[in-house]
Design a protein around this motif. Structure first.
Motif, mmCIF file in Angstrom:
data_model
loop_
_atom_site.group_PDB
_atom_site.id
_atom_site.type_symbol
_atom_site.label_atom_id
_atom_site.label_comp_id
_atom_site.label_asym_id
_atom_site.label_seq_id
_atom_site.Cartn_x
_atom_site.Cartn_y
_atom_site.Cartn_z
ATOM 1 N N GLY A 26 -1.653 -7.526 -0.989
ATOM 2 C CA GLY A 26 -1.799 -5.994 -0.506
ATOM 3 C C GLY A 26 -2.157 -5.066 -1.759
ATOM 4 O O GLY A 26 -2.685 -5.620 -2.583
ATOM 5 N N GLN B 275 -0.412 -3.126 -3.541
ATOM 6 C CA GLN B 275 0.440 -3.276 -4.691
ATOM 7 C C GLN B 275 0.764 -4.753 -5.240
ATOM 8 O O GLN B 275 1.161 -4.922 -6.556
ATOM 9 C CB GLN B 275 1.712 -2.795 -4.264
ATOM 10 N N LYS C 277 7.708 -11.023 -3.649
ATOM 11 C CA LYS C 277 6.635 -9.737 -4.107
ATOM 12 C C LYS C 277 6.502 -9.550 -5.232
ATOM 13 O O LYS C 277 7.317 -9.096 -6.091
ATOM 14 C CB LYS C 277 7.037 -8.742 -3.124
ATOM 15 N N TYR D 173 4.318 -7.532 -8.124
ATOM 16 C CA TYR D 173 3.483 -6.317 -8.366
ATOM 17 C C TYR D 173 2.665 -6.885 -9.505
ATOM 18 O O TYR D 173 2.777 -7.499 -10.361
ATOM 19 C CB TYR D 173 4.464 -5.283 -8.797
ATOM 20 N N ASP E 236 8.115 6.200 4.675
ATOM 21 C CA ASP E 236 6.971 5.995 5.207
ATOM 22 C C ASP E 236 7.195 5.176 6.556
ATOM 23 O O ASP E 236 6.793 4.197 6.797
ATOM 24 C CB ASP E 236 6.179 5.140 4.552
ATOM 25 N N ASN F 68 5.003 -0.436 9.340
ATOM 26 C CA ASN F 68 6.138 -0.760 8.481
ATOM 27 C C ASN F 68 7.264 -1.138 9.462
ATOM 28 O O ASN F 68 8.132 -1.418 8.922
ATOM 29 C CB ASN F 68 6.231 0.523 7.531
ATOM 30 N N ILE G 23 9.632 -3.144 6.926
ATOM 31 C CA ILE G 23 9.353 -3.722 5.769
ATOM 32 C C ILE G 23 8.827 -2.620 4.936
ATOM 33 O O ILE G 23 9.110 -1.447 5.042
ATOM 34 C CB ILE G 23 8.068 -4.699 6.099
ATOM 35 N N ASP G 24 8.053 -3.167 3.709
ATOM 36 C CA ASP G 24 7.861 -2.103 2.565
ATOM 37 C C ASP G 24 9.020 -1.050 2.108
ATOM 38 O O ASP G 24 8.902 0.020 1.904
ATOM 39 C CB ASP G 24 6.446 -1.499 2.932
ATOM 40 N N CYS G 25 10.335 -1.882 2.226
ATOM 41 C CA CYS G 25 11.373 -1.041 1.744
ATOM 42 C C CYS G 25 11.522 -0.997 0.365
ATOM 43 O O CYS G 25 12.372 -0.010 -0.132
ATOM 44 C CB CYS G 25 12.863 -1.890 2.207
ATOM 45 N N ASP G 26 10.793 -1.225 -0.546
ATOM 46 C CA ASP G 26 10.776 -1.208 -1.954
ATOM 47 C C ASP G 26 10.278 0.133 -2.450
ATOM 48 O O ASP G 26 10.573 0.822 -3.574
ATOM 49 C CB ASP G 26 9.991 -2.199 -2.705
ATOM 50 N N ALA G 27 9.768 1.092 -1.313
ATOM 51 C CA ALA G 27 9.201 2.405 -1.498
ATOM 52 C C ALA G 27 10.489 3.449 -1.051
ATOM 53 O O ALA G 27 10.326 4.716 -1.415
ATOM 54 C CB ALA G 27 8.125 2.810 -0.908
ATOM 55 N N GLU H 80 5.558 7.152 -2.878
ATOM 56 C CA GLU H 80 5.818 7.141 -1.536
ATOM 57 C C GLU H 80 4.465 7.182 -0.985
ATOM 58 O O GLU H 80 3.854 8.237 -1.128
ATOM 59 C CB GLU H 80 6.928 8.283 -0.931
#
Length: 308
Positions: A44, A46, A61, A63, A179, A184, A198-202, A214
């Motif tokens: 993706g 990131q 994941k 980065y 978001d 998501n 998902i994408d909870c790291d933000a 964000e």
């Protein structure tokens, strides 16, 4: 409607993570050389996501170099989950891909370990296995194009209750997700549908740096300036109900005066009032906890009237 782990369980918020706590979590980072990495599953904006051969239930994941990642923010997310009650941990683990550990990739970059989404959250489209994002639950043409049926009104209420339950855990314990959008949230169909954020790291822990910038998704973002943090989460809960239950696909702009919703499926007065308050420009917006009894009532009414 939902499992026993999905109840609101209202209680006082836990204390925010302190800087000392974050540093302790940082010292406990896992080194990449201690993880057996498998195949690359996807990439993706990131970073890249890999199988973890040493633990097939998890994913890594990683980065990319050049991505602005705050490792202290990642550590705060990991530490936040570990401080929850067992009941709240069960909700987070069932309905989110929350960061479980921070990984030191030993080249100046970082990664996270997270639970792998079960198979039922994926769908085969023209030979490719794709995540079942929430757009297929309410966008009829898109769903049918990939061979799916949109969520029924009853299923939509069940999934909305799960989303509200997760956000209740977030907000009671000092986290802002950010978001919330169709891309998501993953979903499953059937008599007992389920959702996965998902994408909870933000996400952001109160008092701690945000690990990642964000993002805001068009058609879901609040059109009014100054609506931020928890209040923006609460606005998006109303948007989620509007889209998921009424299958509303249109925009919501700062010039929007009224939104016409169909008479079917039937909605309770309480749910309609929460929706209206959540979408207004200036409002005391309903909290996630406010939505839960109204959604349970709506669920019971739909079942009684045999609205599938």
């Amino acid at each position: 409607m939902a499992s026993s782990t999905d109840g609101p369980g209202i209680r006082e918020p836990t204390s925010p993570v302190t800087w000392l706590d974050t540093r302790l979590a940082f010292r406990d980072m896992i080194e990449l050389s201690n993880i057996e990495i498998g195949a690359l599953l996807g990439s993706g904006g990131q970073g890249d996501v890999y199988e973890v051969t040493s633990d097939p239930g998890q994913l890594l994941k990683r980065y990319r170099t050049g991505i602005d990642v705050d490792d202290a923010g990642l550590a705060a997310l990991v530490d936040w989950r570990k401080r929850l009650s067992q009941k709240d941990i069960a909700i987070v683990d069932k309905h989110t891909a929350w960061p479980l550990e921070v990984v030191d990739c030993e080249d100046g970059t970082f990664g996270i370990l997270m639970n792998r989404a079960p198979n039922e959250y994926w769908h085969m489209v023209e030979g490719d296995e794709l995540p079942r994002d929430l757009s297929w639950a309410f966008m009829m043409d898109a769903a049918r194009f990939v061979g799916l049926q949109p969520a029924s009104p009853l299923a939509a209420v069940m999934m909305m209750a799960q989303i509200a339950t997760v956000f209740d855990v977030f907000h009671r314990n000092g986290v802002v997700y950010g978001d919330l959008s169709a891309s998501n949230v993953l979903w499953t169909s059937g008599n007992s549908p389920s959702v996965l954020l998902i994408d909870c790291d933000a996400a952001e822990v109160t008092g701690q740096p945000r690990a990642l910038k964000e993002a805001q998704t068009p058609l879901w973002n609040c059109p009014w300036p100054g609506v931020e943090g928890r209040e923006r989460d609460e606005y998006k809960l109303a948007v989620a109900f509007l889209r998921l239950f009424f299958r509303y696909e249109g925009p919501i702009a700062d010039t929007t005066q009224n939104i016409q919703v169909p008479a079917y499926p039937p909605v309770t007065r309480d749910a309609a009032d929460l929706l209206g308050a959540g979408l207004k420009q200036v409002s005391i917006r309903p909290s996630a906890a406010d939505w839960l009894p109204a959604l349970h009532q709506l669920h019971r009414g739909l079942k009684k009237r045999k609205v599938a």
